[in-house]
Motif scaffolding. Structure first.
Motif, PDB file in Angstrom:
ATOM      1  N   THR A 213     -15.422  62.735 -82.896  1.00  0.00           N
ATOM      2  CA  THR A 213     -15.154  63.943 -83.499  1.00  0.00           C
ATOM      3  C   THR A 213     -16.675  64.579 -83.410  1.00  0.00           C
ATOM      4  OG1 THR A 213     -15.839  63.550 -85.836  1.00  0.00           O
ATOM      5  CG2 THR A 213     -13.667  63.213 -85.212  1.00  0.00           C
TER       6      THR A 213
ATOM      7  N   HIS B  54     -12.387  67.920 -71.891  1.00  0.00           N
ATOM      8  CA  HIS B  54     -13.248  67.464 -72.556  1.00  0.00           C
ATOM      9  C   HIS B  54     -13.727  66.231 -72.099  1.00  0.00           C
ATOM     10  CE1 HIS B  54     -15.194  65.182 -76.222  1.00  0.00           C
ATOM     11  NE2 HIS B  54     -15.624  66.551 -76.375  1.00  0.00           N
TER      12      HIS B  54
ATOM     13  N   TRP C 248     -14.923  71.568 -76.275  1.00  0.00           N
ATOM     14  CA  TRP C 248     -13.985  71.550 -77.706  1.00  0.00           C
ATOM     15  C   TRP C 248     -13.707  72.973 -77.675  1.00  0.00           C
ATOM     16  CZ3 TRP C 248     -10.603  68.378 -77.929  1.00  0.00           C
ATOM     17  CH2 TRP C 248     -10.852  67.156 -78.121  1.00  0.00           C
TER      18      TRP C 248
ATOM     19  N   SER D 232     -20.342  68.516 -75.631  1.00  0.00           N
ATOM     20  CA  SER D 232     -18.903  68.233 -76.187  1.00  0.00           C
ATOM     21  C   SER D 232     -18.528  69.077 -77.169  1.00  0.00           C
ATOM     22  CB  SER D 232     -19.160  66.791 -76.956  1.00  0.00           C
ATOM     23  OG  SER D 232     -18.043  66.505 -77.664  1.00  0.00           O
ATOM     24  N   GLU D 233     -19.303  69.987 -77.867  1.00  0.00           N
ATOM     25  CA  GLU D 233     -18.903  70.954 -78.764  1.00  0.00           C
ATOM     26  C   GLU D 233     -18.464  72.116 -78.081  1.00  0.00           C
ATOM     27  OE1 GLU D 233     -20.646  72.572 -82.751  1.00  0.00           O
ATOM     28  OE2 GLU D 233     -22.142  72.732 -81.077  1.00  0.00           O
TER      29      GLU D 233
ATOM     30  N   ARG E  42     -10.294  75.270 -77.186  1.00  0.00           N
ATOM     31  CA  ARG E  42      -9.709  76.176 -78.308  1.00  0.00           C
ATOM     32  C   ARG E  42      -9.575  77.379 -77.922  1.00  0.00           C
ATOM     33  NH1 ARG E  42     -13.048  72.978 -81.611  1.00  0.00           N
ATOM     34  NH2 ARG E  42     -14.828  74.077 -81.559  1.00  0.00           N
TER      35      ARG E  42
ATOM     36  N   GLY F 176     -10.353  63.162 -75.699  1.00  0.00           N
ATOM     37  CA  GLY F 176      -9.711  64.510 -75.427  1.00  0.00           C
ATOM     38  C   GLY F 176      -9.062  64.666 -74.371  1.00  0.00           C
TER      39      GLY F 176
END
Length: 354
Positions: A100, A171, A315, A311-312, A319, A167
């Protein structure tokens, strides 16, 4: 003196690291750890001089071990990195560094506040072709860098074939290209708009195109998807980097065997063809070995922070795709045909280990 290392996780990537470490002669692989019995049996055959174990704790407790290689699933890495820091061991990790984004940033804090050397396998940074292009840009040959265009589409892994902890495709794989664009731009992302499609009516988009800007005004588009002719008789792919400056251009394509770089600058034009280099793990291991032996971290090594940032944003782009029209084309029965075909394929893209 050879560097003593313990490898945790002996799937596809763990085997790649073992192969390159054995080839280099700079590493002494003391341990190989995997919870799967078949993987342990394979490790015994490939590295009979190593101690093959099921419980990773022995690696962290052995004071001889200088480096740990973390190649198991992403949900295991935060705890393993904590153990490595507590036991004073250096760290080579696969990406992402946790399962995460909150845990990834905790890992960043842990590694940046510790004395251990650490790096993550953002393999495109270690490729000869991107190093050559960056050097060409730094020489001013294309003027000011203005436009970054990156595309990577292959048949690749189908949904459900290994993305559980990393993911969806954009990702798991796409974060490499999110990192690459940021590395070239030398700046943080500012704006973005992502468009996806739910191929075969799968619940997540397996193809995404994202475009936007960096804080310094450079614009980008990134296209990534494992949707490229999954059931075609003869599979192919489309992978390129196209970099446009105010005066010239630099571009790269590859066929997973040979990489081709074309550089068109104001003073020089170059056409370069060399072996592709795959994941460039040999380069990463050599840079890390140099760092361990000298005690000075090689600046070419990717930071754990670089992985967390990529990674952030990967994601975030996913989204964003969900906030726009997300069409679904195809049927799940086609996806079942793809999965069934891939079970028996001997040549192809992203094949699963038997």
């Amino acid at each position: 003196m050879r560097i003593k290392v313990g490898l945790i996780g002996f799937g596809r990537m763990g085997r790649c690291y073992l192969k390159e470490m054995q080839k280099s002669g700079r590493w002494d692989v003391l341990y190989i750890c995997d919870v799967d019995a078949d993987s342990r049996e394979l490790a015994k055959r490939l590295s009979p001089e190593s101690k093959i174990i099921e419980n990773e704790q022995a690696i962290f407790e052995d004071e001889r071990v200088q480096v740990v290689g973390l190649f198991a699933l992403a949900d295991s890495r935060k705890e393993q990195i904590e153990k490595a820091i507590q036991s004073g061991k250096h760290i080579i990790s696969e990406k992402p560094v946790a399962d995460t984004i909150d845990k990834e940033w905790e890992v960043v804090d842990l590694t940046e506040n510790g004395e251990n050397l650490s790096t993550v396998n953002l393999y495109l940074r270690n490729s000869w072709y991107h190093q050559a292009i960056r050097q060409f840009i730094a020489q001013g040959e294309i003027g000011e860098l203005a436009i970054l265009r990156i595309c990577h589409m292959t048949p690749g892994l189908a949904p459900g074939e290994g993305h559980e902890y990393e993911g969806p495709a954009f990702h798991d794989c796409g974060m490499h290209y999110v990192d690459l664009a940021r590395w070239y731009a030398g700046c943080e992302y500012k704006t973005w708009h992502a468009q996806g499609i739910n191929m075969w009516n799968y619940k997540e988009p397996w193809w995404i195109q994202c475009h936007g800007t960096f804080q310094n005004g450079i614009v980008f588009d990134i296209t990534q998807g494992f949707v490229y002719g999954q059931l075609s008789k003869d599979q192919t792919h489309n992978s390129y980097v196209d970099i446009i400056g105010t005066k010239g251009i630099a571009r790269m394509t590859h066929d997973f065997k040979t990489a081709v770089v074309d550089l068109h600058g104001v003073h020089h034009t170059h056409h370069i063809e060399k072996p592709f280099g795959d994941k460039n793990i040999d380069v990463l291991c050599d840079l890390f070995a140099d760092s361990v032996q000298t005690g000075i971290r090689n600046p070419q090594l990717p930071l754990i922070r670089d992985s967390a940032v990529a990674s952030e944003y990967a994601w975030e782009f996913l989204r964003d795709a969900h906030t726009h029209d997300l069409p679904a084309i195809g049927e799940l029965k086609i996806l079942e045909q793809i999965r069934e075909r891939r079970k028996n394929m001997k040549n192809g893209y992203g094949l699963l280990p038997k």
